[in-house]
Write a protein that holds these residues in place. Sequence first.
Motif, PDB file in Angstrom:
ATOM      1  N   ALA A 123       0.834  -1.213   0.000  1.00  0.00           N
ATOM      2  CA  ALA A 123       0.000   0.000   0.000  1.00  0.00           C
ATOM      3  C   ALA A 123       0.865   1.258   0.000  1.00  0.00           C
ATOM      4  CB  ALA A 123      -0.952   0.001   1.195  1.00  0.00           C
ATOM      5  N   SER A 124       1.913   1.279   0.824  1.00  0.00           N
ATOM      6  CA  SER A 124       2.776   2.471   0.853  1.00  0.00           C
ATOM      7  C   SER A 124       3.570   2.603  -0.444  1.00  0.00           C
ATOM      8  CB  SER A 124       3.708   2.460   2.071  1.00  0.00           C
ATOM      9  OG  SER A 124       4.681   1.445   1.973  1.00  0.00           O
ATOM     10  N   PHE A 125       3.954   1.478  -1.029  1.00  0.00           N
ATOM     11  CA  PHE A 125       4.643   1.489  -2.317  1.00  0.00           C
ATOM     12  C   PHE A 125       3.727   2.047  -3.408  1.00  0.00           C
ATOM     13  CE2 PHE A 125       5.074  -1.069  -6.283  1.00  0.00           C
ATOM     14  CZ  PHE A 125       6.204  -0.447  -6.780  1.00  0.00           C
ATOM     15  N   ALA A 126       2.490   1.555  -3.459  1.00  0.00           N
ATOM     16  CA  ALA A 126       1.531   2.009  -4.472  1.00  0.00           C
ATOM     17  C   ALA A 126       1.234   3.501  -4.312  1.00  0.00           C
ATOM     18  CB  ALA A 126       0.246   1.197  -4.384  1.00  0.00           C
ATOM     19  N   GLU A 127       1.092   3.964  -3.086  1.00  0.00           N
ATOM     20  CA  GLU A 127       0.844   5.390  -2.832  1.00  0.00           C
ATOM     21  C   GLU A 127       2.044   6.232  -3.266  1.00  0.00           C
ATOM     22  OE1 GLU A 127      -0.809   8.972  -1.958  1.00  0.00           O
ATOM     23  OE2 GLU A 127      -1.791   7.036  -2.216  1.00  0.00           O
ATOM     24  N   PHE A 128       3.242   5.746  -3.008  1.00  0.00           N
ATOM     25  CA  PHE A 128       4.456   6.449  -3.439  1.00  0.00           C
ATOM     26  C   PHE A 128       4.478   6.601  -4.958  1.00  0.00           C
ATOM     27  CE2 PHE A 128       8.793   6.151  -5.136  1.00  0.00           C
ATOM     28  CZ  PHE A 128       9.342   7.307  -4.609  1.00  0.00           C
ATOM     29  N   ILE A 129       4.187   5.531  -5.679  1.00  0.00           N
ATOM     30  CA  ILE A 129       4.208   5.566  -7.146  1.00  0.00           C
ATOM     31  C   ILE A 129       3.134   6.527  -7.665  1.00  0.00           C
ATOM     32  CG2 ILE A 129       3.832   4.209  -9.249  1.00  0.00           C
ATOM     33  CD1 ILE A 129       6.598   3.805  -7.954  1.00  0.00           C
ATOM     34  N   ARG A 130       1.930   6.463  -7.089  1.00  0.00           N
ATOM     35  CA  ARG A 130       0.858   7.381  -7.508  1.00  0.00           C
ATOM     36  C   ARG A 130       1.268   8.834  -7.290  1.00  0.00           C
ATOM     37  NH1 ARG A 130      -2.558   3.390  -5.585  1.00  0.00           N
ATOM     38  NH2 ARG A 130      -2.608   4.222  -3.474  1.00  0.00           N
ATOM     39  N   THR A 131       1.790   9.122  -6.121  1.00  0.00           N
ATOM     40  CA  THR A 131       2.210  10.492  -5.794  1.00  0.00           C
ATOM     41  C   THR A 131       3.373  10.920  -6.683  1.00  0.00           C
ATOM     42  OG1 THR A 131       1.513  10.143  -3.510  1.00  0.00           O
ATOM     43  CG2 THR A 131       2.970  12.006  -3.923  1.00  0.00           C
ATOM     44  N   HIS A 132       4.322  10.027  -6.859  1.00  0.00           N
ATOM     45  CA  HIS A 132       5.485  10.291  -7.718  1.00  0.00           C
ATOM     46  C   HIS A 132       5.034  10.678  -9.115  1.00  0.00           C
ATOM     47  CE1 HIS A 132       8.747   9.107 -10.471  1.00  0.00           C
ATOM     48  NE2 HIS A 132       9.564   9.437  -9.491  1.00  0.00           N
ATOM     49  N   ASP A 133       4.209   9.837  -9.708  1.00  0.00           N
ATOM     50  CA  ASP A 133       3.760  10.079 -11.081  1.00  0.00           C
ATOM     51  C   ASP A 133       2.931  11.358 -11.185  1.00  0.00           C
ATOM     52  OD1 ASP A 133       5.088   7.782 -11.758  1.00  0.00           O
ATOM     53  OD2 ASP A 133       3.293   6.563 -12.039  1.00  0.00           O
ATOM     54  N   SER A 134       2.153  11.646 -10.174  1.00  0.00           N
ATOM     55  CA  SER A 134       1.307  12.845 -10.178  1.00  0.00           C
ATOM     56  C   SER A 134       2.123  14.126  -9.980  1.00  0.00           C
ATOM     57  CB  SER A 134       0.250  12.724  -9.082  1.00  0.00           C
ATOM     58  OG  SER A 134      -0.437  13.931  -8.918  1.00  0.00           O
ATOM     59  N   GLU A 135       2.934  14.147  -8.947  1.00  0.00           N
ATOM     60  CA  GLU A 135       3.639  15.377  -8.583  1.00  0.00           C
ATOM     61  C   GLU A 135       4.852  15.671  -9.465  1.00  0.00           C
ATOM     62  OE1 GLU A 135       4.256  15.792  -4.377  1.00  0.00           O
ATOM     63  OE2 GLU A 135       2.191  15.203  -3.937  1.00  0.00           O
ATOM     64  N   SER A 137       4.876  14.871 -12.807  1.00  0.00           N
ATOM     65  CA  SER A 137       4.431  14.713 -14.197  1.00  0.00           C
ATOM     66  C   SER A 137       4.937  15.808 -15.128  1.00  0.00           C
ATOM     67  CB  SER A 137       2.904  14.627 -14.271  1.00  0.00           C
ATOM     68  OG  SER A 137       2.324  15.830 -13.808  1.00  0.00           O
ATOM     69  N   ASP A 138       5.323  16.961 -14.587  1.00  0.00           N
ATOM     70  CA  ASP A 138       5.889  18.012 -15.431  1.00  0.00           C
ATOM     71  C   ASP A 138       7.267  17.639 -15.968  1.00  0.00           C
ATOM     72  OD1 ASP A 138       3.674  19.584 -15.059  1.00  0.00           O
ATOM     73  OD2 ASP A 138       4.607  20.913 -13.585  1.00  0.00           O
ATOM     74  N   TRP A 139       7.935  16.697 -15.298  1.00  0.00           N
ATOM     75  CA  TRP A 139       9.310  16.364 -15.672  1.00  0.00           C
ATOM     76  C   TRP A 139       9.517  14.906 -16.038  1.00  0.00           C
ATOM     77  CZ3 TRP A 139       8.230  18.863 -10.939  1.00  0.00           C
ATOM     78  CH2 TRP A 139       8.293  20.248 -11.021  1.00  0.00           C
ATOM     79  N   VAL A 140       8.692  14.005 -15.485  1.00  0.00           N
ATOM     80  CA  VAL A 140       8.850  12.575 -15.742  1.00  0.00           C
ATOM     81  C   VAL A 140       7.792  12.131 -16.749  1.00  0.00           C
ATOM     82  CG1 VAL A 140       8.795  10.260 -14.750  1.00  0.00           C
ATOM     83  CG2 VAL A 140       9.843  12.148 -13.466  1.00  0.00           C
ATOM     84  N   VAL A 141       8.246  11.581 -17.873  1.00  0.00           N
ATOM     85  CA  VAL A 141       7.371  11.150 -18.951  1.00  0.00           C
ATOM     86  C   VAL A 141       6.838   9.746 -18.689  1.00  0.00           C
ATOM     87  CG1 VAL A 141       7.256  10.679 -21.434  1.00  0.00           C
ATOM     88  CG2 VAL A 141       8.695  12.523 -20.586  1.00  0.00           C
ATOM     89  N   GLU A 142       7.713   8.870 -18.181  1.00  0.00           N
ATOM     90  CA  GLU A 142       7.354   7.467 -17.992  1.00  0.00           C
ATOM     91  C   GLU A 142       8.214   6.884 -16.885  1.00  0.00           C
ATOM     92  OE1 GLU A 142       7.404   3.314 -20.599  1.00  0.00           O
ATOM     93  OE2 GLU A 142       7.940   5.196 -21.569  1.00  0.00           O
ATOM     94  N   SER A 143       7.673   5.888 -16.198  1.00  0.00           N
ATOM     95  CA  SER A 143       8.457   5.177 -15.190  1.00  0.00           C
ATOM     96  C   SER A 143       8.031   3.715 -15.151  1.00  0.00           C
ATOM     97  CB  SER A 143       8.288   5.812 -13.806  1.00  0.00           C
ATOM     98  OG  SER A 143       6.974   5.648 -13.327  1.00  0.00           O
ATOM     99  N   GLN A 144       8.982   2.864 -14.810  1.00  0.00           N
ATOM    100  CA  GLN A 144       8.705   1.451 -14.571  1.00  0.00           C
ATOM    101  C   GLN A 144       9.507   1.021 -13.364  1.00  0.00           C
ATOM    102  OE1 GLN A 144       8.911  -1.410 -17.686  1.00  0.00           O
ATOM    103  NE2 GLN A 144       7.518  -0.296 -19.017  1.00  0.00           N
ATOM    104  N   THR A 145       8.906   0.146 -12.567  1.00  0.00           N
ATOM    105  CA  THR A 145       9.528  -0.239 -11.310  1.00  0.00           C
ATOM    106  C   THR A 145       9.752  -1.741 -11.225  1.00  0.00           C
ATOM    107  OG1 THR A 145       8.486   1.617 -10.189  1.00  0.00           O
ATOM    108  CG2 THR A 145       9.276  -0.158  -8.801  1.00  0.00           C
TER     109      THR A 145
END
Length: 168
Positions: A123-135, A137-145
């Motif tokens: 759950a904390s991992f999923a929340e981190f990824i959601r927040t990461h991708d959201s916050e 998004s101006d600089w990160v185009v794509e991510s894979q973990t």
Amino acid sequence: MKELKPIDYKILFELMKDSHRSDRQLAKALGVSQPTVTRRRAMLEENYIEGYTVIPKFGQIGFEITAITFLKSKLKYQTGDEKTKAIQKMKEWYMKQTNVILVSEGRGMGWDAVCISLHENFASFAEFIRTHDSELSDWVVESQTFSADLKGGILIKPFHLKYLASLK
């Protein structure tokens, strides 16, 4: 910056094996005087040592997942002040993430940055990824973990810097 001498490498590698030893103990192990170790260690701490820390058994202290996230960023398309500001914003965001232990630019497999993070549970991992991708998004185009199980997964070789001591 001073050039490292053979004794400096020996001190560094002894510290990587066990950083809580005294200068007297290091001197004895290396066959040099304690003042030599003290003087060389001070220079190393000023120029070459980021800090001292313990390496815990993460799975036993409450972390279930380690994640290696590969990133594609827009930074390669930016220049000058625009790029400097973007890097600063990303740096500020990552520095606030206490579970992130490394973020670095790099190249390979089509990615241009990597982030290593620790998480208490999925759950904390999923929340981190959601927040990461959201916050970001101006600089990160794509991510894979790629994630690894720290509690029940097969550990082939535990993380430690002492292994590097045999390099020199």
